[in-house]
Design a protein around this motif. Structure first.
Motif, PDB file in Angstrom:
ATOM      1  N   ALA C 114      12.503 -21.569  15.617  1.00 24.46           N
ATOM      2  CA  ALA C 114      13.233 -20.672  15.407  1.00 24.46           C
ATOM      3  C   ALA C 114      13.408 -19.559  16.524  1.00 24.46           C
ATOM      4  CB  ALA C 114      13.001 -19.784  14.316  1.00 24.46           C
ATOM      5  N   SER C 115      12.484 -19.508  17.559  1.00 23.06           N
ATOM      6  CA  SER C 115      12.564 -18.346  18.334  1.00 23.06           C
ATOM      7  C   SER C 115      12.455 -18.732  20.035  1.00 23.06           C
ATOM      8  CB  SER C 115      11.543 -17.522  18.220  1.00 23.06           C
ATOM      9  OG  SER C 115      11.840 -16.874  16.658  1.00 23.06           O
ATOM     10  N   ALA C 137      20.033 -20.143  15.526  1.00 25.08           N
ATOM     11  CA  ALA C 137      20.381 -19.051  16.359  1.00 25.08           C
ATOM     12  C   ALA C 137      19.146 -18.005  16.184  1.00 25.08           C
ATOM     13  CB  ALA C 137      21.643 -18.322  15.614  1.00 25.08           C
ATOM     14  N   ILE C 138      18.780 -17.348  17.402  1.00 28.06           N
ATOM     15  CA  ILE C 138      17.691 -16.695  17.581  1.00 28.06           C
ATOM     16  C   ILE C 138      18.090 -15.064  16.714  1.00 28.06           C
ATOM     17  CG2 ILE C 138      16.438 -15.062  19.143  1.00 28.06           C
ATOM     18  CD1 ILE C 138      16.781 -16.929  21.051  1.00 28.06           C
ATOM     19  N   LYS C 139      17.189 -14.739  15.820  1.00 24.37           N
ATOM     20  CA  LYS C 139      17.157 -13.433  15.265  1.00 24.37           C
ATOM     21  C   LYS C 139      18.036 -12.241  15.899  1.00 24.37           C
ATOM     22  CE  LYS C 139      14.620 -10.597  11.984  1.00 24.37           C
ATOM     23  NZ  LYS C 139      13.282 -10.091  11.782  1.00 24.37           N
ATOM     24  N   GLY C 140      19.096 -11.922  15.432  1.00 27.31           N
ATOM     25  CA  GLY C 140      19.873 -10.725  16.097  1.00 27.31           C
ATOM     26  C   GLY C 140      20.985 -11.475  16.900  1.00 27.31           C
ATOM     27  N   SER C 141      21.195 -12.739  16.896  1.00 30.13           N
ATOM     28  CA  SER C 141      22.461 -13.281  17.576  1.00 30.13           C
ATOM     29  C   SER C 141      23.560 -12.764  16.806  1.00 30.13           C
ATOM     30  CB  SER C 141      22.283 -15.004  17.252  1.00 30.13           C
ATOM     31  OG  SER C 141      21.218 -15.333  18.060  1.00 30.13           O
TER      32      SER C 141
END
Lengths: 147, 73, 147, 73
Positions: C114-115, C137-141
């Motif tokens: 995921a990251s 999509a990376i967290k915060g995308s």
């Protein structure tokens, strides 16, 4: 594939052989679990007894469970003495997808600890001392003791 | 004749006895003092299949195994 | 330990080297995860781009999480092309106890997917086609797209 | 001067621009048609640390990276 070896396992060779065996089987994930004897409680090592007929039955049930998910399992275990920092146990899952493999190796190893007919002894001053306190009664135990 | 094997740390030679079910086996083993603890914590297999009930008839040649607590790995 | 290799990984060698490196560290459990390129969707293989500075930061955070549990992690990843049935990814956990290792390898591999700043392309007819549909999509995308 | 790098599959050369915060960057990139999809699915890092808010001042020499959806393994 279930193999019993006398004494410690050759971990690099087994991990390599398993990888090569499935090199064209189109599995996307390969997760081995390797168990190694820890230096603790003043032991010189561990020793193992195995009852193979029931171990094979148990293993075959798990192989069928793996097959139902498109996966396969392999396992190797030591019989007799295994010294400190040597390895006594390897199992693995191959599966097309990672989630199946990650979940299966966990369930399989936990049931192995709870059900596989293998007995562990501490090696202390040249004696074999049954590791009762770390052992698990197999499901259904105790029925012959009921009065 | 039924053969009874004691596995792993149970230090006891196999028995060859004439019984027809597991309840008879329980009675016989309960009379052996050094078996008390093992009877309480061991599983029982008939012909290498673990059973979870004593309601089972035995036939000549059956093999019974007693499996004390395990710890592979 | 985080190693990036050009092209496919030598899985037996890496699994062996990691095992040997920790052979006297007194870890009881060693769980590698090996990812291999599957023959599917008519691809000839996969190809990878890696952005190392952020990958190293991400890895170091997980190494600290492992350390807090008495465990360590290692990881190897391929850069560039990896053909069918070759392996592109290996990670592993060493820990004193099996439960920590089984849980950690799962969490670590899932967060990796995921990251970790690695981009995958299908190799099709000699071209690199970005695998957007399997990417996360990376967290915060998306923050730069907000109007 | 701020350097903006586009990673992985974003086929775009790095930019060197004079901006003082991420909101200015958003405005500039939103005017580039081929960036629309990437702006919606990419993460942003400042000096190799991913940020989750545009409320951030920039200083001369900062490096910004845009990271589209990932798939290692």
């Amino acid at each position: 594939m279930l193999n019993i070896y006398d004494g410690a396992l050759d971990v690099p060779k087994i991990l390599k052989d398993w990888y090569k065996e499935e090199s064209t089987s189109n599995y996307g994930a390969y997760i081995p679990f390797v168990g190694t004897v820890r230096d603790e409680n003043g032991i010189d090592g561990l020793s193992f007894d195995i009852y193979e007929p029931i171990l094979e039955n148990w293993f075959n049930v798990w192989q069928a469970k793996a097959k139902a998910k498109g996966a396969i399992i392999k396992m190797a275990h030591a019989r007799g003495d295994v010294l400190l920092h040597e390895s006594s146990y390897i199992s693995c899952v191959f599966s097309p997808k990672r989630r199946v493999a990650l979940e299966f190796i966990d369930e399989f190893v936990e049931d192995f600890k709870a059900s596989a007919p293998i007995w562990k002894y501490d090696l202390i001053n040249g004696k074999r001392v049954y590791a009762l306190d770390r052992s698990t009664a197999i499901k259904g135990s105790g029925i012959l003791g009921v009065k | 004749m039924i053969r009874v094997e004691f596995l792993g740390p149970i230090q006891k030679n196999a028995l060859e006895i004439e019984i027809t079910n597991l309840k008879e086996l329980a009675k016989i083993l309960q009379e052996i003092p050094e078996m008390t603890e093992w009877l309480e914590n061991s599983a029982v297999a008939v012909n290498d299949t673990i059973v979870i009930s004593l309601d089972m008839e035995l036939k000549n040649g059956d093999k019974i195994s007693m499996l004390p607590p395990v710890c592979g790995g």
